[in-house]
Write a protein that holds these residues in place. Structure first.
Motif, PDB file in Angstrom:
ATOM      1  N   ASP A 482     -53.372  47.368 -54.448  1.00 53.31           N
ATOM      2  CA  ASP A 482     -52.925  46.935 -53.077  1.00 53.31           C
ATOM      3  C   ASP A 482     -51.234  47.011 -52.783  1.00 53.31           C
ATOM      4  O   ASP A 482     -50.880  47.788 -53.774  1.00 53.31           O
ATOM      5  N   GLU A 483     -50.621  46.523 -52.073  1.00 57.03           N
ATOM      6  CA  GLU A 483     -49.454  46.750 -51.561  1.00 57.03           C
ATOM      7  C   GLU A 483     -48.394  46.466 -52.686  1.00 57.03           C
ATOM      8  O   GLU A 483     -47.163  46.719 -52.853  1.00 57.03           O
ATOM      9  N   THR A 484     -49.007  45.382 -53.845  1.00 54.89           N
ATOM     10  CA  THR A 484     -48.028  44.817 -54.732  1.00 54.89           C
ATOM     11  C   THR A 484     -48.111  45.501 -55.957  1.00 54.89           C
ATOM     12  O   THR A 484     -47.556  45.325 -57.128  1.00 54.89           O
ATOM     13  N   SER A 485     -49.081  46.486 -56.068  1.00 54.11           N
ATOM     14  CA  SER A 485     -49.547  47.163 -57.395  1.00 54.11           C
ATOM     15  C   SER A 485     -48.388  47.985 -57.995  1.00 54.11           C
ATOM     16  O   SER A 485     -48.067  48.118 -59.164  1.00 54.11           O
ATOM     17  N   GLU A 486     -47.414  48.784 -56.960  1.00 49.69           N
ATOM     18  CA  GLU A 486     -46.579  49.505 -57.358  1.00 49.69           C
ATOM     19  C   GLU A 486     -45.382  48.784 -58.385  1.00 49.69           C
ATOM     20  O   GLU A 486     -44.732  49.154 -59.062  1.00 49.69           O
ATOM     21  N   GLN A 487     -45.325  47.332 -57.809  1.00 48.99           N
ATOM     22  CA  GLN A 487     -44.180  46.568 -58.447  1.00 48.99           C
ATOM     23  C   GLN A 487     -44.616  46.371 -59.526  1.00 48.99           C
ATOM     24  O   GLN A 487     -43.822  46.288 -60.566  1.00 48.99           O
ATOM     25  N   ALA A 495     -50.367  39.561 -61.708  1.00 46.09           N
ATOM     26  CA  ALA A 495     -51.811  39.935 -60.993  1.00 46.09           C
ATOM     27  C   ALA A 495     -51.540  40.710 -59.571  1.00 46.09           C
ATOM     28  O   ALA A 495     -50.575  40.523 -58.938  1.00 46.09           O
ATOM     29  N   HIS A 496     -52.201  41.898 -59.417  1.00 45.91           N
ATOM     30  CA  HIS A 496     -51.923  42.702 -58.311  1.00 45.91           C
ATOM     31  C   HIS A 496     -53.549  43.487 -58.114  1.00 45.91           C
ATOM     32  O   HIS A 496     -54.373  43.413 -58.767  1.00 45.91           O
ATOM     33  N   GLY A 497     -53.550  44.045 -56.990  1.00 42.65           N
ATOM     34  CA  GLY A 497     -54.570  44.700 -56.502  1.00 42.65           C
ATOM     35  C   GLY A 497     -55.837  43.811 -55.902  1.00 42.65           C
ATOM     36  O   GLY A 497     -55.503  42.575 -55.910  1.00 42.65           O
ATOM     37  N   THR A 498     -56.669  44.410 -55.395  1.00 46.11           N
ATOM     38  CA  THR A 498     -57.674  43.688 -55.026  1.00 46.11           C
ATOM     39  C   THR A 498     -58.940  44.301 -55.311  1.00 46.11           C
ATOM     40  O   THR A 498     -59.286  45.305 -56.193  1.00 46.11           O
ATOM     41  N   GLY A 499     -60.165  43.479 -55.030  1.00 47.36           N
ATOM     42  CA  GLY A 499     -61.605  43.802 -55.633  1.00 47.36           C
ATOM     43  C   GLY A 499     -62.549  44.072 -54.399  1.00 47.36           C
ATOM     44  O   GLY A 499     -62.279  43.617 -53.261  1.00 47.36           O
ATOM     45  N   ILE A 500     -63.298  44.922 -54.890  1.00 45.90           N
ATOM     46  CA  ILE A 500     -64.480  45.462 -53.974  1.00 45.90           C
ATOM     47  C   ILE A 500     -65.897  44.883 -54.437  1.00 45.90           C
ATOM     48  O   ILE A 500     -66.178  45.040 -55.576  1.00 45.90           O
ATOM     49  N   ALA A 501     -66.142  43.991 -53.733  1.00 46.08           N
ATOM     50  CA  ALA A 501     -67.352  42.884 -54.107  1.00 46.08           C
ATOM     51  C   ALA A 501     -68.713  43.258 -53.933  1.00 46.08           C
ATOM     52  O   ALA A 501     -69.601  42.905 -54.547  1.00 46.08           O
ATOM     53  N   GLU A 502     -68.881  43.440 -52.409  1.00 46.13           N
ATOM     54  CA  GLU A 502     -70.164  43.937 -51.808  1.00 46.13           C
ATOM     55  C   GLU A 502     -70.634  45.184 -52.145  1.00 46.13           C
ATOM     56  O   GLU A 502     -70.476  46.145 -51.469  1.00 46.13           O
ATOM     57  N   LEU A 503     -71.128  45.435 -53.328  1.00 48.66           N
ATOM     58  CA  LEU A 503     -71.754  46.565 -53.700  1.00 48.66           C
ATOM     59  C   LEU A 503     -73.280  46.599 -53.756  1.00 48.66           C
ATOM     60  O   LEU A 503     -73.868  45.928 -54.176  1.00 48.66           O
ATOM     61  N   ALA A 504     -73.798  47.876 -53.086  1.00 48.72           N
ATOM     62  CA  ALA A 504     -75.293  47.726 -53.040  1.00 48.72           C
ATOM     63  C   ALA A 504     -75.684  48.642 -54.026  1.00 48.72           C
ATOM     64  O   ALA A 504     -76.221  49.838 -53.940  1.00 48.72           O
ATOM     65  N   GLU A 524     -53.087  52.787 -50.822  1.00 54.95           N
ATOM     66  CA  GLU A 524     -51.876  52.441 -51.861  1.00 54.95           C
ATOM     67  C   GLU A 524     -52.244  53.178 -53.138  1.00 54.95           C
ATOM     68  O   GLU A 524     -51.224  53.447 -53.890  1.00 54.95           O
ATOM     69  N   PHE A 525     -53.319  53.648 -53.477  1.00 52.24           N
ATOM     70  CA  PHE A 525     -53.543  54.336 -54.769  1.00 52.24           C
ATOM     71  C   PHE A 525     -52.664  55.785 -54.680  1.00 52.24           C
ATOM     72  O   PHE A 525     -51.799  56.036 -55.441  1.00 52.24           O
ATOM     73  N   PHE A 526     -52.880  56.268 -53.519  1.00 51.66           N
ATOM     74  CA  PHE A 526     -51.935  57.686 -53.263  1.00 51.66           C
ATOM     75  C   PHE A 526     -50.593  57.440 -52.936  1.00 51.66           C
ATOM     76  O   PHE A 526     -49.627  58.192 -53.181  1.00 51.66           O
ATOM     77  N   GLU A 527     -50.106  56.311 -52.680  1.00 49.80           N
ATOM     78  CA  GLU A 527     -48.759  55.844 -52.442  1.00 49.80           C
ATOM     79  C   GLU A 527     -48.060  55.541 -53.772  1.00 49.80           C
ATOM     80  O   GLU A 527     -46.662  55.203 -53.899  1.00 49.80           O
ATOM     81  N   LEU A 528     -48.826  55.313 -54.897  1.00 51.92           N
ATOM     82  CA  LEU A 528     -48.184  54.856 -56.231  1.00 51.92           C
ATOM     83  C   LEU A 528     -47.212  55.987 -56.561  1.00 51.92           C
ATOM     84  O   LEU A 528     -47.574  57.098 -56.570  1.00 51.92           O
ATOM     85  N   SER A 529     -46.170  55.622 -57.162  1.00 55.41           N
ATOM     86  CA  SER A 529     -45.024  56.570 -57.523  1.00 55.41           C
ATOM     87  C   SER A 529     -45.669  57.574 -58.697  1.00 55.41           C
ATOM     88  O   SER A 529     -45.301  58.504 -58.816  1.00 55.41           O
ATOM     89  N   ALA A 530     -46.422  56.888 -59.545  1.00 51.78           N
ATOM     90  CA  ALA A 530     -47.131  57.676 -60.606  1.00 51.78           C
ATOM     91  C   ALA A 530     -47.826  58.670 -60.118  1.00 51.78           C
ATOM     92  O   ALA A 530     -48.133  59.991 -60.768  1.00 51.78           O
ATOM     93  N   VAL A 531     -48.465  58.642 -58.933  1.00 53.78           N
ATOM     94  CA  VAL A 531     -49.302  59.499 -58.434  1.00 53.78           C
ATOM     95  C   VAL A 531     -48.500  60.670 -57.680  1.00 53.78           C
ATOM     96  O   VAL A 531     -48.639  61.865 -57.760  1.00 53.78           O
TER      97      VAL A 531
END
Length: 539
Positions: A482-487, A495-504, A524-531
């Protein structure tokens, strides 16, 4: 401290080690590096070129460096193409006459004899005779930069700039002292990294100094760990160094001259990490890959949990090594470099190791920690890019079969426990225990998504049925930044990021569509500086 540095320098090999470190040391004490060691082209005896103060007069001079490893013996002086004397003769006869750029022609020349150890006494007379015959006072002179001299450069220059101030020196020394106890070494090394970044200010000189501190500390751990024949500490210290250095430098590696200077240190750190990873692979994995239970025996376990944890850890490292090789192959192909066959051979060796270890170690079908999903994900990315999708899918199905059977029979099923003592006591026959240690899972949904991608729909449906019948209490989820992951991502400091919980899991196509939708709507993944920045580095 000087003794530690001298021992470190004496242990460095010539290629890709001492010839990488020395220019960085000179740069840090005020020299301007004109050229660095190159592969594949004739340098006529010169490994690096730098502008800096003359050792006698202090005036600006052109330094031509000829770099050799260890002590200078009679054989290293005048025996074979890689000996020092022929290199010096080439510098005098060819390089000085034909290769010095016109703008440096008027500078006095210093040919620096560089080696990590010392000149042995039985060859000193020959060295002195050669340098005396070819010296021209004020125009061409020779300097001896042995391990003691280079360590002095570090102390008088780098340490004067507080490369390792006294509060840091304790952590540094302890990290080196415990390279044969990786957990202890890494604890002290992490403390050192924390001290380095805490002392860094928001200006270029402070950042470049801190980056060099990290780089030099990681080099020392690598060399001492290699001498101790235990590269686990070197690998972990290298990985931490790269991540923490990126956290420090990520906002400042693109732009002008200062950004390039910082990016060069990051690139050197990447090269060092890859060197440590390759050494770990060659020493701790490759010799045991073709032996039945060879990797497990090499761990010398005190408990079965040791085998499971260490082997999945090794598996992830091998996969990361393979991913770096894929990236290197791509860069070499883009630049037209002729080193691709060597990389292809290393890739083949890495693939063979993974397939052999799978065949010879059944533990890879029985992950103990739920977050072994990370190692499985790394292996999947590597194998799929290498064209082994079906092989990977077969392995995933075996993992699911073993893990679900263990859960139903109260065996060593995957759990969310992290503490070693808790894992060693797992499983417990206590009411409510299974529900507590499987309250959530990233392992099963990760396997399900891979199976959906690889069109093993029946296996996905079966996993969904197992969850509904046996693990309805467990939150199956996937992590996305999420937006806090880069930091926080690179230092894992919060702790950072978010979860996808509703999985069929009962509908593979719906599962895949929901994951793709989440990724698309969370950029946010594609905006990570490492990417979006690291791909621009040259390593």
């Amino acid at each position: 401290m000087k003794l530690l540095l001298k021992q470190y320098l004496a242990s460095l090999r010539e290629r890709d080690e001492l010839d990488v470190v020395l220019p960085d040391v000179l740069s840090a004490i005020g020299f301007t590096i004109i050229s660095r060691p190159m592969r594949g082209t004739s340098q006529f005896g010169v490994d690096a070129v730098a502008i800096g103060p003359h050792f006698r007069t202090g005036k600006k001079a052109l330094h031509l460096l000829s770099i050799k490893s260890g002590n200078l013996t009679r054989a290293q002086w005048d025996d074979g193409k890689q000996a020092l004397r022929p290199s010096l003769a080439e510098i005098v006869d060819v390089y000085i006459e034909t290769r010095i750029p016109p703008r440096y022609k008027d500078l006095p020349i210093v040919i620096a004899l560089c080696f990590g150890g010392d000149i042995q006494e039985d060859v000193r007379a020959q060295v002195k005779g050669f340098t005396d015959r070819n010296s021209i006072e004020g125009k061409l002179e020779f300097a001896e930069w042995n391990g003691d001299e280079i360590a002095g450069f570090m102390l008088s220059g780098l340490l004067r700039e507080k490369l390792f101030p006294k509060p840091m020196q304790g952590s540094f020394r302890k990290a080196l002292a415990f390279v044969d106890e990786p957990d202890v070494c890494v604890a002290h090394f992490t403390a050192l990294l924390s001290q380095i970044l805490s002392a860094a200010n928001d200006d270029h000189q402070s950042r470049i100094r801190s980056a060099r501190q990290i780089y030099l500390a990681a080099w020392n751990v690598f060399v001492w760990a290699r001498d101790a024949e235990n590269l686990d500490a070197a690998y972990r210290a290298g990985a931490l160094s790269l991540l923490w250095m990126w956290s420090l430098c990520r906002e400042h590696v693109v732009g002008g001259k200062r950004a390039k200077e910082l990016a060069n240190v990051v690139e050197n750190m990447i090269s060092l990490f890859r060197l440590a990873a390759h050494a770990y692979f060659e020493q701790h994995v490759l010799p045991y890959a073709d032996i039945e239970d060879g990797l497990g025996v090499s761990v010398r376990p005190s408990d079965s949990v040791d085998v499971n944890l260490r082997l999945f850890e090794a598996l992830g490292r091998v996969a990361v090594h393979g991913l770096w090789l894929l990236q290197l192959r791509e860069r070499l192909a883009a630049s037209g470099d002729d080193g691709i066959p060597e990389v292809e051979e290393e890739l083949r060796k890495t693939l063979d190791v993974i397939t052999s270890t799978f065949s010879n170690n059944h533990v890879f079908c029985e992950p103990l920690r739920d977050d072994h999903a990370i190692e499985i994900m790394l292996v999947g990315i590597f194998l799929v890019q290498c064209g082994l999708s079906e092989y990977f899918a077969d392995w995933i199905e075996e993992v699911i079969g073993s893990s679900t059977y263990s859960y139903r029979t109260n065996g060593h099923y995957p759990c969310i426990l992290r503490d070693y003592a808790d894992l060693a006591a797992h499983p417990k026959d206590v009411e409510g225990y299974r529900e507590e240690v499987t309250a959530g899972s990233i392992l099963y949904p990760t396997l399900a998504v891979w199976l959906a991608v690889l069109e093993r729909d029946d296996a996905v449906v079966e996993l969904g049925a197992f969850r509904e019948k046996h693990m309805p209490h467990s939150t199956f989820q996937l992590w996305v930044p999420d937006e806090t992951s880069e930091q926080h991502l690179y230092r894992n400091c919060a702790a950072h990021g978010t979860g996808i919980a509703e999985l069929a899991l009962d509908d593979p196509k719906k599962l895949l569509a929901s994951v793709i939708k989440e990724i698309t709507e969370a950029p946010e993944f594609f905006e990570l500086s490492a990417v979006n920045l690291a791909c621009g580095l040259s390593c």
